[in-house]
Write a protein that holds these residues in place. Structure first.
Motif, short mmCIF file in Angstrom:
data_model
loop_
_atom_site.label_atom_id
_atom_site.label_comp_id
_atom_site.label_asym_id
_atom_site.label_seq_id
_atom_site.Cartn_x
_atom_site.Cartn_y
_atom_site.Cartn_z
N TRP A 47 3.00 -36.81 89.61
CA TRP A 47 3.16 -36.17 90.91
C TRP A 47 2.53 -37.05 91.97
O TRP A 47 1.49 -37.66 91.76
CB TRP A 47 2.56 -34.78 90.91
N CYS A 49 1.88 -36.93 96.23
CA CYS A 49 2.03 -36.23 97.51
C CYS A 49 1.31 -37.01 98.60
O CYS A 49 0.20 -37.50 98.39
CB CYS A 49 1.43 -34.82 97.43
N THR A 279 9.99 -28.50 92.47
CA THR A 279 9.82 -29.52 93.51
C THR A 279 10.55 -30.81 93.16
O THR A 279 10.90 -31.58 94.05
CB THR A 279 8.33 -29.82 93.74
N VAL A 285 11.56 -34.48 98.30
CA VAL A 285 10.31 -34.33 97.53
C VAL A 285 10.48 -35.03 96.20
O VAL A 285 9.80 -36.01 95.91
CB VAL A 285 9.96 -32.84 97.32
N VAL A 289 4.49 -31.37 91.47
CA VAL A 289 3.34 -31.12 92.35
C VAL A 289 2.30 -30.30 91.60
O VAL A 289 2.62 -29.27 91.01
CB VAL A 289 3.77 -30.39 93.64
N CYS A 297 0.59 -30.58 99.94
CA CYS A 297 1.51 -31.71 99.73
C CYS A 297 2.42 -31.85 100.96
O CYS A 297 3.16 -30.92 101.31
CB CYS A 297 2.34 -31.46 98.47
N GLN A 299 5.15 -33.49 101.71
CA GLN A 299 6.59 -33.36 101.56
C GLN A 299 7.01 -31.90 101.40
O GLN A 299 8.04 -31.48 101.90
CB GLN A 299 7.07 -34.15 100.34
N GLY A 410 5.90 -40.20 95.87
CA GLY A 410 7.13 -39.41 95.91
C GLY A 410 8.26 -40.19 96.55
O GLY A 410 8.42 -41.37 96.30
#
Length: 468
Positions: A47, A49, A279, A285, A289, A297, A299, A410
């Protein structure tokens, strides 16, 4: 009689052996857990972000509970942007297990920034984000706490309505949106079943939007009363006139809840009642997440804030659902011609189901869900008519060995390509005229449904197979 020294040495050796064995076993289990987690993340993608920034302030609202509850209600105001008195569309943020009311600041800041950028041209009113302080109680582990939070939320909804009494009657909001994080989503659902129509107008809540909420089963199924709460809320079907129910899930990157528990079953919602989305599938995105990161986050918060703003402008249930689908699913039907469309590409029709890939030179967040493109279908006789289509965006990666979802930070708008989905008449002899911004690249071919295999892009069988 044996030697006591020898006996003591034997016992000491056994204790040391037991200790070493325990340490080795713990180390082995730790390694196995770390290896399993690392392998899972390597196959599904880490993940990533981008950070969010804000200038928060919180104004307390008195008179929510005259019984002297230890809970509280606040109005979020973004420094230098939001007026002190609420006058927009009300949204109430509900934190989760041990969560803070201050978690609302990330989404509140994005709402304020987007509204002030597009006010008067995109929206007539902003969103007023209220947030509930549950004193960081452990609602996931104690069912009575969860019920008392839901009871307070019912009173908080009534208090929010009173915050607009300074406005003329025809300008006061008639509905409120509940935005819940984690167990806050369960509190929102439980409160919506408690609200008595005689207290105010029927159905005071029109949308329940949840983030990382375990809808289908509690994260710690240790309390029978918690099981009864889940049975109670999951016996409700969210069809009209019940609120829309929308769930945003973090996927495998969320290690605090079971990913499948965040989904919504057909027994809860129908096609027009809401949806659940991971997500990894949200345009722009495209990454998992983590549980706590869901609220900050960048996005995600951008799209949640945009959804709330568009929902506030929508007058109907279907309009609010369309706003959520546009920003969280990337589903939108094309709009009339835009002034920026300055070139046309002719595409031969080779099938009744056509797919066109459009890569813009300078895509934006808005173009991700509403690409600046129109189309006409022209028959061989030269007669042309406007052609509708559905569009969605997908990541465009230069490295085929990278896993999905995307690593690092991302994805950004410039790392996307649009898929235009055409359902043409059976008599498909003719061509399509695609009008789009100058510099965009266009590729076309028949649209074919295929199965997704593997976790890396080199193994991915795209839904659209294009013939060059």
């Amino acid at each position: 009689m044996g030697d006591p020294n020898k006996y003591r040495k034997s016992r000491s050796f056994q204790r040391r052996l037991t200790l070493l064995t325990s340490i080795a076993l713990c180390a082995l289990l730790t390694w196995v857990g770390y290896w399993s987690y690392s392998t899972d993340q390597a196959m599904s993608g880490l993940w990533g972000c981008e950070m969010a920034y804000m200038y928060p302030s919180f104004s307390p609202l008195e008179g929510v509970d005259t019984a002297g509850s230890r809970y509280a209600l606040f109005l979020y105001r973004e420094g230098g942007m939001d007026p002190p008195v609420p006058s927009g569309h009300p949204v109430i943020f509900i934190p989760g297990n041990a969560g803070s009311y201050k978690q609302a600041r990330s989404i509140g800041a994005s709402v304020a920034a987007q509204f002030h950028k597009g006010r008067d041209t995109t929206w007539t009113k902003s969103v007023d984000l209220f947030t509930v302080d549950f004193n960081e109680d452990l609602s996931a582990l104690h069912a009575p706490t969860l019920r008392s939070q839901a009871q307070f939320l019912v009173k908080a909804i009534a208090r929010v309505y009173r915050a607009y009494e300074h406005l003329p009657a025809d300008e006061r909001p008639a509905k409120v949106i509940l935005l819940g994080h984690s167990m806050g989503g369960i509190v929102a659902r439980l409160a919506s079943t408690m609200a008595q129509p005689t207290m105010w107008q029927p159905s005071p809540v029109d949308v329940i939007l949840t983030m990382s909420t375990p809808h289908l089963q509690p994260p710690a199924p240790l309390d029978p009363e918690m099981e009864r709460i889940y049975a109670e809320i999951n016996s409700v079907r969210y069809s009209d006139p019940s609120p829309l129910l929308i769930s945003i899930c973090g996927g495998t990157s969320d290690v605090q809840i079971v990913s499948d528990a965040c989904a919504l079953t057909n027994s809860l919602i129908g096609r027009d009642d809401g949806f659940a989305v991971f997500t990894t599938g949200i345009p722009g995105v495209w990454t998992g997440v983590e549980h706590q990161a869901m609220v900050w986050c960048d996005q995600v918060r951008y799209r949640v804030a945009r959804t709330l703003l568009d929902m506030g402008e929508a007058a109907s249930r279907q309009g609010k659902l369309s706003a959520a689908q546009r920003w969280l699913l990337g589903i939108s039907e094309t709009q009339p011609a835009l002034p920026t469309l300055d070139t046309t590409t002719r595409v031969e029709v080779v099938a009744s189901r056509m797919a066109i890939l459009l890569k813009l030179t300078y895509p934006t967040e808005v173009s991700l869900v509403s690409p600046p493109v129109t189309a006409q279908f022209c028959e061989e006789e030269g007669v042309c008519s406007d052609q509708t289509f559905f569009s969605y965006s997908v990541p465009w990666l230069p490295v085929s060995e990278r896993p999905f979802p995307l690593l690092g930070e991302g994805s950004r708008p410039e790392e996307s390509v649009f898929v235009l989905d055409f359902d043409l008449p059976e008599v498909n002899r003719g061509w399509l005229e695609i009008r789009h911004p100058l510099g965009a690249s266009v590729h076309s071919g028949p649209l074919v449904d295929q199965t997704v295999v593997g976790s890396r892009w080199s193994e991915w069988h795209h839904r659209t197979r294009l013939n060059a």
